[in-house]
Design a protein around this motif. Structure first.
Motif, short mmCIF file in Angstrom:
data_model
loop_
_atom_site.label_atom_id
_atom_site.label_comp_id
_atom_site.label_asym_id
_atom_site.label_seq_id
_atom_site.Cartn_x
_atom_site.Cartn_y
_atom_site.Cartn_z
N TRP A 28 0.81 -1.23 -0.03
CA TRP A 28 0.15 -0.11 0.01
C TRP A 28 0.90 1.37 0.01
CZ3 TRP A 28 0.01 4.20 2.90
CH2 TRP A 28 -1.34 5.13 2.94
N PHE A 29 1.82 1.23 0.66
CA PHE A 29 2.79 2.45 0.89
C PHE A 29 3.58 2.76 -0.36
CE2 PHE A 29 7.12 4.25 1.63
CZ PHE A 29 7.11 4.99 2.68
N VAL A 30 4.05 1.78 -1.02
CA VAL A 30 4.82 1.90 -2.30
C VAL A 30 3.73 2.47 -3.43
CG1 VAL A 30 5.80 0.87 -4.34
CG2 VAL A 30 6.40 0.26 -1.86
N GLN A 31 2.82 1.97 -3.40
CA GLN A 31 1.53 2.48 -4.48
C GLN A 31 1.15 3.71 -4.17
OE1 GLN A 31 -2.24 0.10 -4.50
NE2 GLN A 31 -3.18 1.86 -5.35
N HIS A 32 0.94 4.20 -2.77
CA HIS A 32 0.35 5.45 -2.65
C HIS A 32 1.63 6.50 -2.82
CE1 HIS A 32 -3.08 3.60 -1.56
NE2 HIS A 32 -3.94 4.92 -1.29
N ALA A 33 2.87 6.18 -2.36
CA ALA A 33 3.99 7.17 -2.68
C ALA A 33 4.03 7.55 -4.16
CB ALA A 33 5.18 6.28 -1.87
N GLU A 34 4.02 6.23 -4.82
CA GLU A 34 4.23 6.48 -6.21
C GLU A 34 3.22 7.55 -6.88
OE1 GLU A 34 7.03 2.63 -6.96
OE2 GLU A 34 5.04 2.61 -7.77
N GLU A 35 2.03 7.31 -6.65
CA GLU A 35 0.67 7.96 -7.03
C GLU A 35 0.85 9.47 -6.94
OE1 GLU A 35 -2.56 4.56 -6.60
OE2 GLU A 35 -2.97 6.42 -5.23
N ILE A 36 1.66 9.72 -5.70
CA ILE A 36 1.94 11.35 -5.36
C ILE A 36 3.31 11.72 -5.99
CG2 ILE A 36 2.36 12.82 -3.58
CD1 ILE A 36 1.38 10.30 -1.69
N GLY A 37 3.81 10.85 -6.93
CA GLY A 37 5.04 11.18 -7.81
C GLY A 37 6.30 11.09 -6.93
N ALA A 38 6.16 10.34 -5.98
CA ALA A 38 7.55 10.04 -4.90
C ALA A 38 8.32 8.57 -5.43
CB ALA A 38 7.27 9.88 -3.42
N ALA A 39 9.41 8.65 -5.64
CA ALA A 39 10.18 7.42 -6.08
C ALA A 39 10.39 6.69 -4.71
CB ALA A 39 11.52 7.74 -6.97
N VAL A 40 10.22 5.42 -4.80
CA VAL A 40 10.49 4.43 -3.63
C VAL A 40 11.90 3.61 -3.69
CG1 VAL A 40 9.48 2.74 -2.14
CG2 VAL A 40 8.00 4.40 -3.15
N LYS A 41 12.73 4.26 -2.76
CA LYS A 41 13.86 3.23 -2.69
C LYS A 41 13.75 2.21 -1.67
CE LYS A 41 17.25 6.83 -3.33
NZ LYS A 41 18.50 7.56 -2.75
N ILE A 42 14.22 1.08 -1.78
CA ILE A 42 14.29 -0.27 -0.74
C ILE A 42 15.69 -0.55 -0.61
CG2 ILE A 42 13.28 -2.20 -0.06
CD1 ILE A 42 11.20 -1.90 -2.02
N ASP A 43 15.94 -0.60 0.81
CA ASP A 43 17.23 -0.88 1.09
C ASP A 43 17.36 -2.58 1.45
OD1 ASP A 43 17.09 -1.11 4.08
OD2 ASP A 43 17.90 0.82 4.43
N GLN A 44 18.65 -2.74 2.01
CA GLN A 44 18.89 -4.40 2.22
C GLN A 44 18.15 -4.71 3.40
OE1 GLN A 44 23.07 -4.77 1.80
NE2 GLN A 44 23.13 -4.48 -0.46
N MET A 45 17.75 -3.78 4.52
CA MET A 45 17.00 -3.98 5.61
C MET A 45 15.51 -3.88 5.43
SD MET A 45 19.05 -5.21 7.58
CE MET A 45 18.11 -5.26 9.32
N GLY A 46 15.17 -3.74 4.11
CA GLY A 46 13.60 -3.58 3.79
C GLY A 46 13.07 -2.16 4.14
N ASN A 47 14.03 -1.14 4.72
CA ASN A 47 13.50 0.13 4.98
C ASN A 47 13.12 0.67 3.59
OD1 ASN A 47 14.59 -0.03 7.64
ND2 ASN A 47 16.53 0.35 7.18
N LEU A 48 12.05 1.26 3.86
CA LEU A 48 11.41 2.17 2.42
C LEU A 48 11.61 3.69 2.66
CD1 LEU A 48 7.94 0.19 2.49
CD2 LEU A 48 10.07 -0.65 1.45
N PHE A 49 11.95 4.03 1.38
CA PHE A 49 12.21 5.64 1.62
C PHE A 49 11.45 6.22 0.05
CE2 PHE A 49 15.99 5.97 4.09
CZ PHE A 49 16.27 4.65 4.44
N ALA A 50 10.30 6.64 0.44
CA ALA A 50 9.55 7.40 -0.57
C ALA A 50 9.80 8.84 -0.77
CB ALA A 50 8.00 7.47 -0.41
N ILE A 51 10.73 9.08 -2.08
CA ILE A 51 11.40 10.55 -1.97
C ILE A 51 10.47 11.29 -3.12
CG2 ILE A 51 13.40 11.56 -2.72
CD1 ILE A 51 14.94 8.99 -1.74
#
Lengths: 420, 420
Positions: free
Chosen positions: A45-68
């Motif tokens: 849900w987080f990834v989908q909504h972040a991308e709808e707002i025009g934020a790019a989602v980065k995922i690191d090796q610990m599964g931390n999500l960064f919607a930028i």
């Protein structure tokens, strides 16, 4: 002197309760243990909504999500708005979750107002903040901050013996980005959270400006006695591991009171769990907190020595392992100032108070690396880590307003520093 | 004045360890919870071997097994040799099992010597003596003796919520015979068991003549507090269910010492089992024992009242349910005399001592209905309900010898009473 964008109270509230479906319990709470199917669902849900707002989602090796969401100067590290979407086994709908949802909502508000920040803004979901399934709190922000080794984190096992690393892969959220502040830096970290205690409510202050976090840590205590038949073994011939453990639990509580700190035994397991047999082995956790690091360490040292005495007096052996220590920290003056100014604009000079955080938060780890502070709102009844955890829609929106305002204030400071 | 048939020490020993295969644990113990596949397997072994010796096996509605070798007067109710084949979760190879195996061996010895008793002899396996899986000890002898209602017994649930009645059907050992001393009477009941304590060993007596059994019972205590976040909830605002429970466990131990009785908390379960959350609910068992029934009841009453005080002092609620009470009993003079004479013949006047049983045994229930006594042998280290439980092959055979001799002596008394 500063433009406030008005938050949409009902939309934030609706989103909060919409996403509570993943792990919702009949009693109105949420059970969303990290890296479970429920956690996977809310991450999607987080990834989908972040991308709808025009934020790019980065995922690191610990599964931390960064919607930028990009800013005008994307060579600047983003200003982070971070918290967590995992919960306690019998948790509520606000702890951690509110901070992430308010971040997503903040990006929507900026987009709706066509406001372009100087630095990018990153809304962050930190993995396994609770430490409920894998018993180290703030695990993945700890790896990001270089406080915890990634291999050590990957080798954590849950109660069923499943490895953190395997479970992260299994839900498909092991990213390729190195989980490190060096590979993936932040200009600052702001975290918005419920207080989880009764202080703001008692003081009738809708906003708390968080100046730091008390020190805390966990011990795992293993008491080993002897299984014997309870009807035939005279009281003076026993090595009752549960009796010894009970006296330790009672005693560590007194030690905390005498030390001006706090302690809790939250987990206990006894063997062999038969009413007719004297327990031969008991393992329990000890959580301790103190505002002063030296006093906290003295409290632990005293606990170790008194537990050894109690074990000896009951013919038991005791092993004590400190599996986690998080030092007391003070947040960054500039960030604290941004939150304070935002609070004054929002609730007036009498509407806020400064306080330390009693619980661990990912902001402890970010504060080692970048300027950090937090915003608190009142918890009804001071209750948290329970299905009855509640904060009013008004308080939730007001705190989110202060969060966004503080972030924009810090963004202005950044711009001033880098362009003059 | 009396012929002793010589027991085959190595055959008894071999059989004992052969049947330990069903539930054998790597540490040399046995985990054979009642009505499990392991219990089913050893029951099938029991039926097959009893029939090979020419005994007919009756099965009652509680799954109690009666292997009956006919006598000269089969209108007489059989003399019972009873014990149990179920064990504790982390049990040994002797508790209960030895008494049943010695009974089977006794029938073999009588057959090999072509000795025909006056009354029939019934070797009995009583179901769920341990009360480890279904939490009422001596459950099925209790139904047989009219002490426990059969429907109540059938409705016992194990930790997985499975019903006793369903599990009994599932392993195929629910007989048609009414589980009642009226439908299926005994002339007497003799039970042979390890002491499970250190008394015989300390006194250097190879045989114990058991004169009775101490009173005992179980409480289930439910302590209800409030789940709260441990880092943010001041110590004076808590309702910590595990802290309250720990102080109860410590206190009930002192109450037992002050009352001249014994107590053990063998089972404890805390919720929600998270190191970061104050426990909101704790359930634990209390086992108590006393040689005097009034003193035992006073001990329980005092426990109830002091637990209520402790709960109140910690802002908790407490519920206490007594799920089992077994009054102290005195065994029958004639049976005690038969065991005493058999002991003198076997180990001489200095080789035995009288003592009460500290643990519950099915003989408590039979003693309400028919003449009863027991034979004890030393437990190495006084240890029982543990894989390291051990008695020497010599002691095991000697106790079996005394058992058989006592039974034959009682049989002679029966014949004398009914034929003169």
């Amino acid at each position: 002197m500063f433009i406030l964008f008005v938050f949409n109270q009902s939309r934030l509230w609706d989103t909060l309760h919409h996403t509570a479906q993943w792990g919702a319990t009949p009693d109105g709470g949420v059970r969303r243990l990290t890296l479970t199917p429920e956690d996977k669902a809310v991450r999607e849900w987080f990834v989908q909504h972040a991308e709808e707002i025009g934020a790019a989602v980065k995922i690191d090796q610990m599964g931390n999500l960064f919607a930028i969401r990009p800013g005008r100067n994307n060579s600047m590290p983003p200003i982070g708005i971070g918290s967590h979407l995992d919960t306690q086994p019998a948790g509520g709908r606000y702890d951690g979750i509110l901070g992430v949802q308010a971040g997503i909502e903040a990006l929507k508000v900026l987009k709706e107002n066509n406001y372009e920040t100087y630095a990018p803004i990153a809304v962050i979901n930190w993995t396994n903040e609770e430490g409920a399934r894998f018993n180290t709190g703030m695990l993945s922000s700890g790896v990001w901050a270089g406080q915890i080794d990634q291999d050590y984190a990957y080798n954590h096992r849950d109660a069923d013996g499943k490895l953190f690393g395997d479970e992260l892969k299994a839900i498909g959220f092991q990213g390729s980005l190195e989980a490190s502040h060096k590979a993936n830096p932040l200009s600052a970290h702001f975290e918005y959270h419920i207080e989880q205690g009764p202080v703001l409510l008692d003081a009738k202050k809708p906003i708390g400006v968080v100046t730091g976090v008390q020190g805390m840590g966990w011990l795992i205590v293993t008491v080993t006695g002897r299984c014997q038949h309870c009807g035939t073994t005279p009281m003076d011939r026993r090595a009752d591991a549960l009796l010894a453990a009970s006296r330790m639990i009672s005693r560590v509580n007194e030690i905390a009171l005498e030390s001006g700190g706090m302690t809790t035994v939250g987990v206990i397991n006894s063997e062999p769990q038969s009413p007719g047999t004297i327990p031969g082995k008991v393992v329990f956790s000890v959580d301790f907190c103190h505002l002063d690091n030296d006093a906290m360490d003295a409290m632990v040292a005293r606990t170790r020595s008194e537990f050894a005495d109690i074990a000896k007096a009951h013919n038991n052996e005791v092993g004590i392992e400190q599996i986690w220590r998080s030092a007391a920290v003070k947040f960054h003056p500039e960030c604290i100032d941004c939150v304070t100014q935002a609070a004054i604009d929002s609730v007036g000079p009498d509407g806020y108070m400064e306080l330390p955080a009693g619980a661990g938060h990912d902001s402890v780890n970010t504060s080692y690396i970048c300027p950090t502070s937090m915003v608190f709102i009142p918890s009804q009844g001071g209750i948290s880590h329970h299905p009855s955890e509640y904060s009013t829609p008004e308080d939730c929106a007001q705190g989110a307003q202060v969060l966004l305002d503080a972030v924009l204030r810090f963004d202005k400071k950044l711009e001033a520093t880098h362009t003059h």
